[in-house]
Design an enzyme around this catalytic site. Structure first.
Site, mmCIF file in Angstrom:
data_model
loop_
_atom_site.group_PDB
_atom_site.id
_atom_site.type_symbol
_atom_site.label_atom_id
_atom_site.label_comp_id
_atom_site.label_asym_id
_atom_site.label_seq_id
_atom_site.Cartn_x
_atom_site.Cartn_y
_atom_site.Cartn_z
ATOM 1 N N SER A 1 6.190 20.794 -65.513
ATOM 2 C CA SER A 1 6.203 21.793 -66.592
ATOM 3 C C SER A 1 5.769 21.095 -67.864
ATOM 4 C CB SER A 1 7.614 22.335 -66.807
ATOM 5 O OG SER A 1 8.376 21.425 -67.589
ATOM 6 N N ASP A 2 5.302 21.852 -68.851
ATOM 7 C CA ASP A 2 5.119 21.222 -70.160
ATOM 8 C C ASP A 2 6.504 21.056 -70.787
ATOM 9 O OD1 ASP A 2 4.098 20.054 -72.409
ATOM 10 O OD2 ASP A 2 2.594 21.581 -72.798
ATOM 11 N N TRP A 3 6.556 20.346 -71.877
ATOM 12 C CA TRP A 3 7.792 19.961 -72.562
ATOM 13 C C TRP A 3 8.666 21.197 -72.833
ATOM 14 C CZ3 TRP A 3 8.772 15.032 -75.272
ATOM 15 C CH2 TRP A 3 9.898 15.065 -76.094
ATOM 16 N N GLY A 4 9.784 21.242 -72.178
ATOM 17 C CA GLY A 4 10.739 22.320 -72.453
ATOM 18 C C GLY A 4 10.348 23.681 -71.910
ATOM 19 N N ALA A 5 9.245 23.750 -71.172
ATOM 20 C CA ALA A 5 8.707 25.069 -70.828
ATOM 21 C C ALA A 5 9.545 25.819 -69.799
ATOM 22 C CB ALA A 5 7.265 24.942 -70.345
#
Ligand code: BGC
Length: 720
Positions: A266-270
């Protein structure tokens, strides 16, 4: 290890141990965990326990060989299964030796140099302990308000695909297991992050599936065809569903249709952001949606470690999904050789030897000169040897020329323009003043600038955007230079002296107040560690500029998105029978961008003639040869990028007015002629139809060949 051994290892792990492999945390968590028994602030806030860290699978943003070896050793001492950590980081356009930003690299139209840049970046990163880079970013971009356009190679799917492949080859090499000074690549941001509405970061993306497949997906696919090991999700929605919980996109398209069996992060915090997006009530639902979509690693939020154990135990999530993700992660670790050598390339001696070496900086210099685009030149450049030069502007002495994705680079060490020009022109020929800051300035700064400008024969203004004005979360609605810099141009231009503006920035700008005011404009982008040297050599003519824009420069922000491969509409402007008013146009601005895709000047000129096509007919099993003669009509040698575009005159769905199909670089001495030869076949004319089938249509096609997407010679042929 073989696959069976990896499966046996997974068998021995508890559910919690396995789920922790899916967790990725940033470096400070590991440094904190070093002090036994200490739970640091962020760990507490995120609900991360020491056990989760002990069993976690990967670490983000750690670099430095000695430290990486220590962190890995500490981890292995604690981890009962002896599973090493994967070290991942954003090595986007260089590690310590910073190359030009990717949008600039795109403008080189040179995939060999792009590959070389990735190879150098990989070597520096790998010897410093990194195993995976979060690159290449291959999002197609059409909206310069979006700060992240500088991370992309531009607006064309074909060119972006070539660069995607080149970057992957450079990062990964031929054999990741054997070559420890390479890193695994992670293509991002899947998918269509570049299409965020209104050019605002993290915003909605809503495209037809045809549009998605035709323009946005090819570059990700190209990266995967080249063997890219990982994929990162994007922050945006696709057809109403955020990418990080989007089963159709991830399971159906990426995994099933494309057969991708690598690690999806996932992207950061996504994952947790599925909650504010409005598709998950809480962390549990977010974890459920992400794991069922096939996201293997959750970056920087903890929904998986908090919620997956219960989701599995209650039977809502099949444990097989967790096992699959763990296996993919272990397979990547195995491919990188980490079970045999958990430190892989990390090597303090090699680090001291190769990082920021002369050889690497030479490669950065080479790409910087090839990425610098000459946008305008009314006989002002190159600077004449005997001229005295006043160098003025906030970028005259600034090291902020590395760009926003250069966290490990040193702005202090970057070659600054004033130093480079002084070295080349001699101390006595150059005077320097700031003129103003990036967004503010004083009367005193202006007065000093005017003072030295009056004394000099020619003036070079070094202007632009501070790096934090672009990049992630660096969006702008007004994409002109800040007013204070426009004032500076106005005042200097009023002196009536030959004036050049050099731009350091991350996006195509609205050049009102620049292009119309001065005799020459050079787009240096963020040129990287050797930026000053490269720009100075362009200014004095030691190197003849050859770069070409890969993203259109709008006439004004009101036109955005404006891109070369648009549709014609039913009422195109300029048609023979067009009405005066009821055509697709603006009342207050042209339809065309100020500077089109493919555009860029040289210190010489090139003449095109004799466009010939080997036949007026093409069939599905014949090829056409297209050729054109190009002559260097100026007085210095230069490199011309000859571009081939095609238009399908009548398709089942409407087709773009031009599409790039190939390019050839010719290096020509003064007076020399060369032939650019292209071959075209039926496959290159295929596109996605309304039923999503990928095929061509018989009928007429126009061919355009020229030095940019606007100024071309034309021919046509029939596909039967
Ligand atoms: C960016 C990614 C990046 C990640 C890790 C995110 O905010 O969108 O491009 O790879 O952070 O640093």
């Amino acid at each position: 290890m073989n696959n069976q051994q990896l499966l046996d290892l997974i068998d021995k792990m508890t559910l919690e141990d396995k789920i922790a492999q899916l967790l990725q945390l940033a470096a400070p968590f590991y440094e904190g965990a070093e002090e036994e028994g200490q739970i640091t602030g962020p760990m507490e806030a995120m609900g991360i326990t020491e056990s989760m860290i002990t069993h976690s699978g990967s670490i983000l943003g750690y670099a430095g060989a000695a430290g990486a070896i220590e962190v890995q050793n500490a981890h292995l001492r604690k981890n009962p299964h002896g599973i090493p950590l994967l070290f991942m980081a954003d090595i986007v356009h260089g590690f310590k030796t910073i190359f030009p930003v990717p949008l600039a690299i795109g403008c080189s139209w040179d995939t060999d140099l792009a590959q070389k840049s990735a190879e150098v970046a990989a070597r520096e990163a790998a010897v410093s302990g990194i195993h995976v880079t979060f690159a290449p970013m291959v999002d197609l971009v059409r909206d310069p308000r979006w700060g992240r356009v500088m991370e992309s190679t531009g607006e064309d799917p074909y060119l972006n695909s070539l660069f995607a492949k080149a970057f992957v080859r450079g990062f990964q090499g031929e054999d990741l297991t054997a070559e420890v000074e390479r890193v695994a690549a992670c293509v991002k941001h899947f998918a269509a992050y570049g299409a965020s509405e209104a050019g605002r970061d993290y915003n909605t993306v809503d495209l037809s599936e045809r549009q998605l497949r035709e323009y946005y997906l090819p570059a990700y696919k190209a990266a995967l065809d080249e063997g890219c090991e990982m994929v990162m999700t994007s922050f945006n929605t696709i057809d109403g569903i955020p990418a990080s919980g989007n089963q159709k996109l991830m399971r159906k398209l990426l995994r099933e249709e494309w057969g991708f069996d690598g690690v999806l992060i996932s992207d950061w915090g996504a994952v947790k952001e599925l909650i504010p997006h409005g598709v998950a009530e809480d962390e549990r639902e977010a974890a459920y949606r992400a794991i069922t979509a096939g996201i293997d690693i959750e970056m920087m939020t903890a929904c998986y470690v908090h919620e997956l154990p219960e989701l599995v135990r209650s039977g809502q999530v099949d444990e097989a999904l967790v096992n699959e993700s763990v296996l993919r992660i272990l397979q990547l670790k195995n491919k990188l050789g980490l079970f045999d050598n958990p430190h892989r390339g990390a090597n303090p001696e090699r680090e001291a030897e190769v990082v920021y070496s002369r050889e690497h900086r030479d490669a950065a210099y080479e790409l910087a000169v090839r990425s610098t685009v000459l946008l305008k030149n009314d006989n002002i450049l190159p600077l004449q040897k005997e001229s005295s030069v006043a160098l003025i502007g906030p970028f005259a002495q600034s090291g902020d020329i590395l760009g926003p994705w250069s966290w490990s680079g040193s702005t202090e060490n970057a070659v600054k323009l004033d130093a480079a020009l002084r070295e080349r022109l001699g101390r006595e020929k150059l005077t320097v003043a700031t003129g103003c800051g990036i967004e503010e300035g004083t009367q005193e700064q202006l007065d000093q600038a005017l003072e030295i400008a009056k004394q000099a024969d020619v003036i070079v203004l070094a202007l632009g955007e501070a790096s934090e004005m672009s990049g992630e979360a660096g969006c702008r609605t007004d994409i002109r230079l800040p007013q204070i810099q426009l004032n500076l141009i106005e005042q200097i231009a009023a002196l009536g002296k030959p004036t050049t503006v050099v731009l350091f920035n991350g996006r195509p700008l609205d050049l009102h107040g620049v292009y119309d005011k001065v005799g020459a404009v050079v787009e240096a982008w963020y040129p990287g560690s050797e930026g000053g040297a490269a720009v100075a050599d362009i200014l004095i003519g030691a190197v003849n500029p050859s770069a070409r824009l890969t993203m259109s420069f709008p006439y004004s922000v009101g036109q955005v998105p404006v891109y070369y491969n648009h549709f014609n509409t039913g009422r195109p402007q300029g048609a023979e029978d067009a009405q005066v008013r009821y055509v697709s146009q603006y009342l207050d601005a042209p339809n065309t961008p100020l500077l089109p895709f493919g555009y860029g000047l040289s210190y010489t000129t090139f003449q095109y003639e004799s466009l010939t096509v080997s036949s007026e007919q093409m069939t599905s099993d014949s090829t056409l040869t297209v050729s054109v003669d190009v002559t260097n009509t100026g007085t210095v040698s230069g490199i011309e990028t000859v571009q081939l575009y095609v238009r399908d005159i009548s398709g089942e769905v409407v087709r773009p007015v031009r599409e790039l199909k190939g390019f050839v670089k010719l290096e020509l001495a003064p007076g020399e002629s060369g032939k650019a030869v292209f071959t075209l076949n039926e496959e290159q004319l295929r596109y996605h139809h309304s039923d999503l089938s990928f095929k061509s249509d018989p009928g007429r096609f126009d061919i355009f060949v020229g030095g940019n997407s606007r100024d071309t010679l034309q021919h046509s042929f029939i596909l039967s």
